[in-house]
Write a protein that holds these residues in place. Structure first.
Motif, PDB file in Angstrom:
ATOM      1  N   MET A 174       0.820  -1.252   0.097  1.00 38.72           N
ATOM      2  CA  MET A 174      -0.066  -0.154   0.185  1.00 38.72           C
ATOM      3  C   MET A 174       0.704   1.328   0.059  1.00 38.72           C
ATOM      4  O   MET A 174       0.480   2.290  -0.476  1.00 38.72           O
ATOM      5  CB  MET A 174      -1.086  -0.116   1.023  1.00 38.72           C
ATOM      6  N   ALA A 175       2.133   1.187   0.547  1.00 37.81           N
ATOM      7  CA  ALA A 175       2.953   2.192   0.735  1.00 37.81           C
ATOM      8  C   ALA A 175       3.178   2.707  -1.033  1.00 37.81           C
ATOM      9  O   ALA A 175       3.795   3.625  -1.274  1.00 37.81           O
ATOM     10  CB  ALA A 175       4.228   2.093   1.577  1.00 37.81           C
ATOM     11  N   ALA A 176       3.515   1.471  -1.594  1.00 42.97           N
ATOM     12  CA  ALA A 176       4.201   1.711  -2.967  1.00 42.97           C
ATOM     13  C   ALA A 176       2.880   2.544  -3.679  1.00 42.97           C
ATOM     14  O   ALA A 176       3.466   2.998  -5.053  1.00 42.97           O
ATOM     15  CB  ALA A 176       4.179   0.501  -3.588  1.00 42.97           C
ATOM     16  N   PRO A 219      -7.173   1.455  -7.008  1.00 41.47           N
ATOM     17  CA  PRO A 219      -7.341  -0.111  -7.104  1.00 41.47           C
ATOM     18  C   PRO A 219      -7.731  -0.737  -5.820  1.00 41.47           C
ATOM     19  O   PRO A 219      -7.380  -0.148  -4.823  1.00 41.47           O
ATOM     20  CB  PRO A 219      -6.007  -0.558  -7.683  1.00 41.47           C
ATOM     21  N   PRO A 220      -8.338  -1.653  -5.762  1.00 41.61           N
ATOM     22  CA  PRO A 220      -9.064  -2.362  -4.726  1.00 41.61           C
ATOM     23  C   PRO A 220      -7.629  -2.850  -4.110  1.00 41.61           C
ATOM     24  O   PRO A 220      -6.818  -3.196  -4.553  1.00 41.61           O
ATOM     25  CB  PRO A 220      -9.802  -3.613  -5.165  1.00 41.61           C
ATOM     26  N   PRO A 265      -9.420  -3.438   4.914  1.00 41.83           N
ATOM     27  CA  PRO A 265      -8.086  -2.809   4.845  1.00 41.83           C
ATOM     28  C   PRO A 265      -8.322  -1.209   4.334  1.00 41.83           C
ATOM     29  O   PRO A 265      -9.581  -0.742   3.868  1.00 41.83           O
ATOM     30  CB  PRO A 265      -7.809  -3.626   3.535  1.00 41.83           C
ATOM     31  N   LEU A 266      -7.587  -0.521   4.711  1.00 40.36           N
ATOM     32  CA  LEU A 266      -7.612   0.856   4.259  1.00 40.36           C
ATOM     33  C   LEU A 266      -6.314   1.436   4.124  1.00 40.36           C
ATOM     34  O   LEU A 266      -5.183   0.797   4.844  1.00 40.36           O
ATOM     35  CB  LEU A 266      -8.113   1.620   5.393  1.00 40.36           C
ATOM     36  N   THR A 267      -5.985   2.510   3.267  1.00 43.07           N
ATOM     37  CA  THR A 267      -4.804   3.061   3.015  1.00 43.07           C
ATOM     38  C   THR A 267      -4.067   3.807   4.248  1.00 43.07           C
ATOM     39  O   THR A 267      -4.943   4.087   5.109  1.00 43.07           O
ATOM     40  CB  THR A 267      -4.837   3.942   1.870  1.00 43.07           C
ATOM     41  N   PRO A 323       0.863   8.994  -3.246  1.00 47.40           N
ATOM     42  CA  PRO A 323      -0.231   9.934  -2.907  1.00 47.40           C
ATOM     43  C   PRO A 323      -1.685   9.533  -3.787  1.00 47.40           C
ATOM     44  O   PRO A 323      -1.578   8.855  -4.718  1.00 47.40           O
ATOM     45  CB  PRO A 323       0.414  11.165  -3.214  1.00 47.40           C
ATOM     46  N   LEU A 324      -2.410   9.898  -3.451  1.00 43.14           N
ATOM     47  CA  LEU A 324      -3.853   9.653  -3.807  1.00 43.14           C
ATOM     48  C   LEU A 324      -4.123  10.610  -5.108  1.00 43.14           C
ATOM     49  O   LEU A 324      -3.613  11.671  -5.221  1.00 43.14           O
ATOM     50  CB  LEU A 324      -5.164  10.008  -2.776  1.00 43.14           C
ATOM     51  N   PRO A 325      -4.824   9.766  -6.235  1.00 37.82           N
ATOM     52  CA  PRO A 325      -4.752  10.425  -7.597  1.00 37.82           C
ATOM     53  C   PRO A 325      -5.696  11.744  -7.187  1.00 37.82           C
ATOM     54  O   PRO A 325      -6.524  11.683  -6.293  1.00 37.82           O
ATOM     55  CB  PRO A 325      -5.195   9.318  -8.392  1.00 37.82           C
TER      56      PRO A 325
END
Length: 295
Positions: free
Chosen positions: A7-9, A20-21, A35-37, A12-14
């Motif tokens: 998830m770190a990879a 993507p899921p 899960p969450l980012t 930043p949020l677009p």
């Protein structure tokens, strides 16, 4: 080498569009956690608590009994309450970043390792009445570095108090379908530790997903009951469960294949194992139930 988090990879949020899921565990018998980012986790309000834990692991070329690949050494802890867990703890976000808070706790329990955001793997919302988001980190080390941490942990402040000791997770499964990873998973884990272990083993491609599913399924099968030998003196001497006798059969076969291991007190131990094997034959257990050998 750091294990760069899935998830770190993502970065930043677009500005527009959906992410993507996020990856899920998908192992039958293990409840999924939401899960969450990391980005979304950091936006949670002050009513949420944050826990941070880390899995330290290293490729391990070793062969158990000369023929069973160990693949990786993965560290966990036996806690003061008798539960298995990963090094780490709760982080007060008012004073610490996730990594600073995690490293502070790791310093008390391990003494010689520091993680960074590059080691971040995932975040999940926990179930239950408490509002907790569980962050998980993974760092790949060399086997020598991992062993140094194991030694350092014995001399840390928490050793013998909050932490009873470090343990390595067996990632193989014996032919009896219980020895190794299945038996390990049958232990009691604290909080999200069992889910995080399985999730990391899958996401980091350390154990095939089907093998994880088989190991979990094995822990959910009813255990064989004790074997009744008629209540006589000899029967009472061999009154063991089917699983105990299967383990004896495994060990007997392994030691028989490696005569160099039989020295000193080990020879006397082998005699006891031979007696167990005889008991297996007397009660009519087949070779497949004895669980000879491993894979």
């Amino acid at each position: 080498m750091a294990a760069v988090g899935t998830m770190a990879a993502m970065g930043p949020l677009p500005a527009m569009g959906a992410l993507p899921p996020l990856p899920t565990l998908g192992v039958p018998g293990v409840p999924e956690l939401k899960p969450l980012t990391r980005y979304d986790a950091m936006r949670l309000g002050p009513g949420w608590s944050h826990s941070c834990h880390a899995m330290l692991y290293a490729p391990n070329p070793g062969m158990l009994f000369g023929r069973i690949p160990l693949r990786y050494a993965v560290l966990m802890q036996m806690r003061f309450d008798g539960l298995l867990g990963f090094p780490g703890g709760f982080v007060d976000r008012r004073y610490w970043s996730l990594e600073d808070g995690l490293n502070r706790v790791l310093g008390l329990g391990l003494g010689c390792v520091r993680l960074t955001e590059a080691d971040y793997l995932c975040s999940h919302l926990t179930e239950g009445p408490h509002r907790v988001v569980a962050h998980f980190y993974a760092r790949q080390l060399t086997l020598e570095e991992l062993h140094t941490i194991e030694i350092s942990a014995v001399h840390s402040r928490d050793h013998g108090m909050e932490v009873m000791g470090m343990v390595r997770v067996p990632l193989y499964t014996q032919k009896d379908r219980m020895g190794g990873l299945p038996n390990f998973l049958a232990n009691s884990f604290v909080g999200t530790a069992k889910f995080q272990l399985l999730f990391a083993l899958k996401i980091l491609n350390m154990v095939p997903e089907e093998k994880l599913a088989e190991a979990v399924a094995a822990t959910q099968r009813p255990k064989k009951g004790a074997i009744d030998h008629g209540g006589g003196a000899a029967g009472h001497h061999h009154h063991k469960s089917g699983n105990e006798l299967a383990r004896a059969g495994n060990e007997l076969g392994e030691r028989a294949e490696h005569p160099g291991m039989l020295h000193g007190g080990a020879e006397q131990h082998l005699v006891g194992l031979e007696g167990d094997a005889e008991a297996l034959e007397q009660v009519g257990l087949g070779a497949d139930e004895q669980g000879e050998g491993m894979e």
